[in-house]
Design a protein around this motif. Sequence first.
Motif, PDB file in Angstrom:
ATOM      1  N   GLY A  79       0.983  -1.064   0.114  1.00 52.11           N
ATOM      2  CA  GLY A  79      -0.558  -0.169  -0.550  1.00 52.11           C
ATOM      3  C   GLY A  79       0.792   1.193  -0.319  1.00 52.11           C
ATOM      4  N   VAL A  80       1.936   0.943   0.190  1.00 51.49           N
ATOM      5  CA  VAL A  80       2.688   2.386   0.475  1.00 51.49           C
ATOM      6  C   VAL A  80       4.068   2.198  -0.704  1.00 51.49           C
ATOM      7  CG1 VAL A  80       5.027   3.170   1.787  1.00 51.49           C
ATOM      8  CG2 VAL A  80       3.405   2.386   2.760  1.00 51.49           C
ATOM      9  N   LEU A  81       4.615   1.404  -1.241  1.00 52.77           N
ATOM     10  CA  LEU A  81       5.299   1.235  -2.144  1.00 52.77           C
ATOM     11  C   LEU A  81       4.844   1.794  -3.398  1.00 52.77           C
ATOM     12  CD1 LEU A  81       7.934  -0.927  -0.331  1.00 52.77           C
ATOM     13  CD2 LEU A  81       8.094   1.429  -0.637  1.00 52.77           C
ATOM     14  N   GLY A  82       3.369   0.857  -3.298  1.00 45.35           N
ATOM     15  CA  GLY A  82       2.413   0.759  -4.882  1.00 45.35           C
ATOM     16  C   GLY A  82       2.766   1.895  -5.541  1.00 45.35           C
ATOM     17  N   PRO A  83       2.069   2.943  -4.844  1.00 44.16           N
ATOM     18  CA  PRO A  83       1.520   4.344  -5.770  1.00 44.16           C
ATOM     19  C   PRO A  83       2.633   4.971  -5.380  1.00 44.16           C
ATOM     20  CG  PRO A  83      -0.151   3.586  -3.337  1.00 44.16           C
ATOM     21  CD  PRO A  83       1.402   2.344  -3.709  1.00 44.16           C
TER      22      PRO A  83
ATOM     23  N   VAL B 167       6.608  -3.311  -7.894  1.00 39.62           N
ATOM     24  CA  VAL B 167       7.171  -4.581  -7.154  1.00 39.62           C
ATOM     25  C   VAL B 167       5.200  -4.871  -7.014  1.00 39.62           C
ATOM     26  CG1 VAL B 167       6.385  -2.732  -5.454  1.00 39.62           C
ATOM     27  CG2 VAL B 167       7.524  -4.799  -5.085  1.00 39.62           C
ATOM     28  N   SER B 168       5.710  -6.741  -6.856  1.00 37.88           N
ATOM     29  CA  SER B 168       4.187  -6.970  -6.880  1.00 37.88           C
ATOM     30  C   SER B 168       3.911  -7.418  -5.358  1.00 37.88           C
ATOM     31  CB  SER B 168       4.092  -8.161  -7.758  1.00 37.88           C
ATOM     32  OG  SER B 168       5.052  -8.905  -7.044  1.00 37.88           O
TER      33      SER B 168
END
Length: 477
Positions: free
Chosen positions: A323-327, A332-333
Motif C-alpha cells: 500500500g505504501v510502495l505501490g503508489p 513491485v508486486s
Amino acid sequence: MAGAAASATVVVAATRAGPVPGVVLPGGPLGLWRAADAGRPAWSVLALAGIAVLSLAFVLLYLLARDRVVDVRYVARAAAVWTAPVLPAQPLLSLDAYSYVAQGRLLVMGIDPYVTGPIVFGPGPLLDPVAPIWRMTPAPYGPLSLSLLGWAAGLTGADHVTFVLLLRALALAAVVVATVAAARLARPDARAVAVALVAANPIVVLHLVGGVHLDVVIAALAPVVLLAARRRLWWLAALAAAAAFAIKLPGLILVGYVLWARFRRPERRWAGTAAALAMTAAVTLAAAAAVPDGWGWIATLDTPGRVELLYTVPAALAGLAYGVLGPTVGGVSFGELLDWSRLLCAAAGAALIGVLIVRGGDPSTPVRRAGVLVGGALVVLALAAPVIHAWYLSWAVALLAACAGSVGHRRLIALSVALCFSALPDPLTRWHHGLLPLTLLLLAVTLAVTFWWLAGARTPGDRPGSTRHQDITSAML
C-alpha cells in the motif's frame, strides 16, 4: 445450556453446509455426515452464529471462574457438555483428518508419504474427501505422527468413520492430559480458570477435538515438559519434548527449552545435559527409524506455506508495504513483498523465540514465568509462520492458561475467539456468495463484546455467589 446448544448448532450446520467444491465426503454413521442438497449458504450462516455464541459463552465461563463463582468441577462439567455434541460428528471445519487417513494408508502400503501425496490413489474413497490443495503434497508431519496414522489406518482398515472416531478418542485423551497438567501448574486459586481456558476453549472444542488435529499432542506434552522440568525429572522432560518434536516442528521449542534449562543448572551440569541430550536423540532416532525415510519430513516443512492466507502477520506486513510502495515507488508486486515479508518474519520470529527460551531456562526464573515465556515462544512461532490456522494456538494454550496472569489470559482469549473465525464453511469466505462481509461483521461484534466483558470491572454487587452471577450462570451455561 447455551454453550452445548452452540456447539451442537455448529456440528449440524457445518455438516449441512458441506465441504469446498470438488470434495466428496463419506456419508458417516446413518448418513449423518452428508451435506444438504440445497441452502448451504444459510447453513453456513447458522454455523457462524453458533461459533459466535460458543465463543461468548467461553468468555463468560472464564469470567465466572476468575471471580470464583464456579469451581473446577463446574467448569469441567461445562466443558464436557460443550464437547459432547462434537464426538460423533464428522471432522469439523477442516478436511485434514481425511488427509490423515490417506497418509496412514500410504504408510501401510509401504509408500513413502514424504515423497508423494494421496493423488496416487486416484479418484475414489481415499482421495475424494481430501482437500484439493493437499492431494499432491507430501506429509509435513513428524515420523511419530506418521506412525500414529499408520497404526490407526491399519487398525481401522482406513475406514473413514472408524479412523476419525479413533483419532478423536485419542484427541480427547490428550485434552484431558493437557487440562490436568494445566491445573497442576496453575496456582490453587486459579485452577478453575486454567481448566476453563483449556477444556472449554472453542479452539479445543471445535478444532482439536472436533477437527481431530494432531496439534493436540503438542498441547498435551507442553505442560508435561514444564512440570517434569520443575520437578527436575529431566529424563521425562527430554522424552516428552522429543516426542513433541517427532510429532510436529513446534516441539523443537520444547527440546530447546529442556536442554538449555538443564544446562543452566549448576549441579552435574555437563553430565546432566549430556543425559538429557542422549534421551532426546534416542527418542528422535527411534521415531525416525519407525517409518521409511524418517527424516524426509524436514524437506516437506514448507508444505503448509503453499496456502496464501491474507490474515497472517507476513501477509499483513506485505499488504502494508504494498500500500505504501505501490503508489510511490511502483515496479513491485504483492507476491514479491510477501516473500520478503515471510523471510523477515521468520528471522525476527527465530530471534525472539531464542530470547524467550534463554530467559525461560534461567534457573532464577519462576516456573510459571518460564511457562509464560515458553508458551510465548510457541505463539511467536504460530504468528511468524507463513500460514496460521486456529489449531496452531493450541501449542501454547495449556502453558498460558496455567501460567499467565490476567493480561496474558485476556490476550489468549482474544486470540482464541479471533482464530475461531479463521476456519469456516466455504460459502462464508467467498465474495461471490456475498457472505464475507457478514462474517467480518459478526467477528467484529463478537470481539467487541469480548473486549467489553473482559475490560469491565466487577461492581460491588458482583461478589462471588451474588444473585446476578448466579442468574448469568444459569442462563448462559
